[in-house]
Scaffold this motif. Structure first.
Motif, short mmCIF file in Angstrom:
data_model
loop_
_atom_site.label_atom_id
_atom_site.label_comp_id
_atom_site.label_asym_id
_atom_site.label_seq_id
_atom_site.Cartn_x
_atom_site.Cartn_y
_atom_site.Cartn_z
N ASP A 62 16.57 12.38 12.70
CA ASP A 62 16.08 11.20 11.99
C ASP A 62 15.39 10.20 12.91
OD1 ASP A 62 17.14 12.33 9.75
OD2 ASP A 62 18.84 10.97 9.57
N GLU A 63 15.62 10.31 14.24
CA GLU A 63 15.03 9.38 15.20
C GLU A 63 13.70 9.87 15.75
OE1 GLU A 63 18.26 9.28 17.90
OE2 GLU A 63 19.40 7.80 16.75
N ASP A 64 13.30 11.07 15.38
CA ASP A 64 11.99 11.62 15.74
C ASP A 64 11.03 11.29 14.60
OD1 ASP A 64 9.73 13.12 16.23
OD2 ASP A 64 10.78 15.00 16.56
N PRO A 65 9.99 10.49 14.86
CA PRO A 65 9.12 10.06 13.76
C PRO A 65 8.22 11.16 13.21
CG PRO A 65 8.24 9.28 15.83
CD PRO A 65 9.58 9.87 16.14
N VAL A 66 7.92 12.18 14.01
CA VAL A 66 6.87 13.14 13.62
C VAL A 66 7.21 13.90 12.34
CG1 VAL A 66 5.51 15.12 14.38
CG2 VAL A 66 6.08 13.30 16.01
N PRO A 67 8.44 14.38 12.13
CA PRO A 67 8.70 15.09 10.87
C PRO A 67 8.71 14.20 9.63
CG PRO A 67 10.34 15.63 12.55
CD PRO A 67 9.60 14.43 13.02
N HIS A 68 8.79 12.88 9.82
CA HIS A 68 8.98 11.97 8.69
C HIS A 68 7.74 11.16 8.33
CE1 HIS A 68 13.19 13.01 8.95
NE2 HIS A 68 13.20 12.66 10.22
N ALA A 69 6.89 10.88 9.30
CA ALA A 69 5.74 10.01 9.05
C ALA A 69 4.54 10.80 8.56
CB ALA A 69 5.38 9.25 10.33
N HIS A 70 3.69 10.14 7.78
CA HIS A 70 2.40 10.73 7.42
C HIS A 70 1.45 10.70 8.62
CE1 HIS A 70 4.00 9.19 3.52
NE2 HIS A 70 3.48 10.30 3.03
N VAL A 71 1.48 9.59 9.35
CA VAL A 71 0.60 9.38 10.49
C VAL A 71 1.42 8.75 11.62
CG1 VAL A 71 -1.48 8.24 11.35
CG2 VAL A 71 -1.40 9.03 8.98
N VAL A 72 1.24 9.25 12.84
CA VAL A 72 1.91 8.70 14.02
C VAL A 72 0.85 8.35 15.04
CG1 VAL A 72 3.53 9.14 15.91
CG2 VAL A 72 4.00 10.08 13.63
N THR A 73 0.92 7.14 15.57
CA THR A 73 -0.01 6.73 16.63
C THR A 73 0.76 6.54 17.93
OG1 THR A 73 0.25 4.37 16.16
CG2 THR A 73 -1.48 5.56 14.97
N SER A 74 0.06 6.62 19.03
CA SER A 74 0.73 6.45 20.33
C SER A 74 -0.28 6.18 21.43
CB SER A 74 1.52 7.72 20.67
OG SER A 74 2.27 7.54 21.88
N THR A 75 0.26 5.75 22.54
CA THR A 75 -0.50 5.76 23.79
C THR A 75 -0.08 6.97 24.58
OG1 THR A 75 1.19 4.34 24.79
CG2 THR A 75 -0.79 3.26 23.95
N SER A 76 -0.88 7.33 25.56
CA SER A 76 -0.56 8.49 26.40
C SER A 76 0.02 8.07 27.75
CB SER A 76 -1.82 9.35 26.61
OG SER A 76 -2.94 8.56 26.93
N HIS A 77 0.15 6.77 27.97
CA HIS A 77 0.77 6.32 29.22
C HIS A 77 2.20 5.88 28.91
CE1 HIS A 77 -1.74 3.17 27.41
NE2 HIS A 77 -0.96 2.24 27.94
N LYS A 78 2.62 4.71 29.32
CA LYS A 78 3.98 4.22 29.09
C LYS A 78 5.01 5.30 29.42
CE LYS A 78 2.67 0.70 25.69
NZ LYS A 78 1.29 1.04 25.25
N SER A 79 5.96 5.54 28.54
CA SER A 79 7.02 6.49 28.85
C SER A 79 6.54 7.94 28.90
CB SER A 79 8.15 6.37 27.82
OG SER A 79 7.69 6.62 26.50
N LEU A 80 5.32 8.21 28.41
CA LEU A 80 4.78 9.56 28.44
C LEU A 80 4.15 9.90 29.79
CD1 LEU A 80 4.59 12.01 26.62
CD2 LEU A 80 2.49 11.08 25.64
N ARG A 81 3.86 8.89 30.59
CA ARG A 81 3.44 9.05 31.99
C ARG A 81 2.10 9.74 32.14
NH1 ARG A 81 8.16 10.98 36.00
NH2 ARG A 81 7.54 13.05 35.27
N GLY A 82 1.19 9.50 31.19
CA GLY A 82 -0.14 10.08 31.30
C GLY A 82 -1.18 9.03 31.61
N PRO A 83 -2.46 9.31 31.32
CA PRO A 83 -3.53 8.35 31.58
C PRO A 83 -3.51 7.25 30.52
CG PRO A 83 -4.41 10.22 30.42
CD PRO A 83 -2.96 10.55 30.70
N ARG A 84 -4.16 6.14 30.81
CA ARG A 84 -4.26 5.08 29.81
C ARG A 84 -5.16 5.55 28.67
NH1 ARG A 84 -2.05 0.42 31.32
NH2 ARG A 84 -3.07 -0.64 29.60
#
Length: 483
Positions: A262-284
């Motif tokens: 229930d804490e994973d948004p992907v199976p529940h949301a119609h649309v999920v947005t994100s950045t690729s940096h922050k905790s994901l440790r990718g490029p801005r």
């Protein structure tokens, strides 16, 4: 950093040669670049939205993909010669889908705000524009009469959005009125329980039923707890809303399987947005995940909202998503959450007041009013001592969004450096040392000031010396030596 983040002297050679080339054109930029690495190595980086990308990710951004225009989508570009861009964009989208278990991924957004704007307009196109055109018997907007065009514009611009309020931990783009999201929607906000600081799902449900939004936005930038996205979807379904989740801050915890069910948004949301940096440790940058139902509308991001995609950054996203699909990244993500709890416990046992009395994600939110300080004063004093944080509103903040009463700290960056429980307990001690020895200043007229402060003599040097001991044990980009 992953164990393979550096490969002998190859990375040092690459960066030294690159800086020599830069210096031959503008030596001040090269000098600032060198100084930035030195400053980051010497600071306790606790800004929750910052991290350290791997050398592989960083180097991927510095290529000739930067020179290529590629408006459109894979296989359907408005420019010729995009076959290699197609390759890296396809790889980034493939890795994102596999990493998060999503039906569809769109990796073109330049930032988190771009991702949110693209998602908003995609939802409007899917929920409003498409049905409106069908009812009007029109297949193409270019065929609309001027009168019908005005009616469509009015319909698109009069939809309702319900998002978390800024002082409760939401983001500017979740309907904050000075932001474009607060101007393009008829917006309303939900907060948290005044007694606990936690999301009250019953109160949220009641507000949603009364307000009846087209879009229900979940996610946060300064809420130190997890969210039940299954409940959020139930509420959205009850009022006929599209559930959009902004997971920019905690995407790494989702990718690393710290947030599941229930804490994973992907199976529940119609649309999920994100950045690729922050905790994901990718490029801005940003990206969007969606169900197949919304994919065609999201794919219109360019030219609907976005301009030319940053092909070099999409390539770096592909590398970062590939890194995040490893067992090592899952260990890293769990360490982020464990370290945040250690930091929170260390602060509380030293008498610091925390919003929600703790954390179960990567964010710790301090209420520094108990020290007689504003967030701005605390942020500045900590920076003097080499502790990099950011001021942040707390629920019902009497000091507003500029001066604030809070300090937000996060564990992703120092966890990347290898900090563990002992180090984060020591970090808690350093933070309290600074705050206890900082006093609010006064204005030139002698009135209490929300900005000026006085840090006790010798405190900054003492804290910097203790920080250096911690940092020296966990060097940033070990083996990277700049000549």
């Amino acid at each position: 950093m992953s164990d393979n983040s550096l490969n002998g002297g190859l990375v040092s050679s690459a960066y030294n040669q690159a800086l020599e080339v830069i210096a031959s054109v503008e030596p001040r930029v090269a000098a600032a670049t060198r100084q930035e690495l030195a400053d980051q190595r010497a600071s306790l980086k606790l800004i929750a939205s910052e991290n350290y990308a791997s050398p592989a990710v960083l180097l991927t951004m510095g290529t000739w993909f930067s020179d290529k225009y590629a408006e459109g989508t894979v296989g359907h570009r408005f420019y010729a010669g995009c076959q290699n861009v197609d390759t890296v964009e396809s790889l980034a989208a493939e890795h994102a889908r596999e990493l998060f278990g999503a039906e569809y991924a769109y990796v073109q957004p330049h930032s988190g705000i771009d991702a949110n704007l693209t998602a908003y307009w995609a939802i409007l196109a899917h929920r409003v524009e498409g049905p409106w055109l069908t009812d009007a018997g029109v297949k193409n907007m270019n065929d609309l009469s001027e009168a019908d065009w005005e009616k469509l514009r009015a319909a698109l611009g009069n939809q309702r959005l319900l998002g978390m309020s800024l002082d409760a931990g939401g983001h500017l783009t979740h309907g904050f009125r000075p932001n474009i999201s607060g101007k393009m929607f008829h917006q309303n906000q939900y907060g948290t329980d005044p007694a606990t600081g936690l999301v009250d799902y019953d109160a949220l449900r009641a507000k949603a039923k009364e307000f009846k939004p087209l879009i229900l936005v979940a996610g946060y930038s300064a809420y130190p707890r997890r969210v039940n996205f299954a409940k959020m979807r139930e509420i959205a379904d009850e009022v006929g809303a599209t559930l959009m989740v902004d997971m920019a801050h905690f995407a790494g915890l989702v990718a690393g399987k710290v947030f599941t069910g229930d804490e994973d948004p992907v199976p529940h949301a119609h649309v999920v947005t994100s950045t690729s940096h922050k905790s994901l440790r990718g490029p801005r940058g940003g990206f969007i995940l969606a169900t197949e139902e919304y994919a065609p509308s999201v794919d219109r991001g360019c030219p609907m909202v976005l301009g030319g995609p940053l092909s070099h950054v999409m390539a770096a996203k592909a590398v970062a998503f590939a890194e995040a699909r490893t067992p090592e990244f899952q260990t890293y993500a769990q360490n982020i959450a464990d370290n945040a709890q250690t930091l929170a416990e260390g602060l509380m046992k030293r008498g610091t007041k925390l919003v929600t009395d703790g954390t179960d994600n990567h964010i710790v939110l301090l209420d520094v009013s108990s020290f007689g300080l504003t967030g701005r004063q605390a942020e500045s004093a900590l920076l003097d001592a080499g502790v990099v944080t950011n001021r942040n509103s707390v629920p019902a903040d009497p000091n507003g969004a500029w001066y604030t009463s809070g300090i937000r700290v996060g564990t992703p960056a120092l966890t990347s450096r290898g900090f563990g429980a002992d180090e984060f307990d020591a970090v808690a001690d350093l933070i309290v040392e600074v705050l206890q020895n900082t006093q609010a200043g006064t204005t030139s007229a002698g009135a209490p000031s929300k900005a000026s402060y006085v840090l006790g003599d010798g405190v900054a040097d003492k804290v910097r010396a203790r920080s250096a001991e911690l940092l020296d044990k966990h060097p940033l980009y070990p083996g990277l030596d700049l000549a």
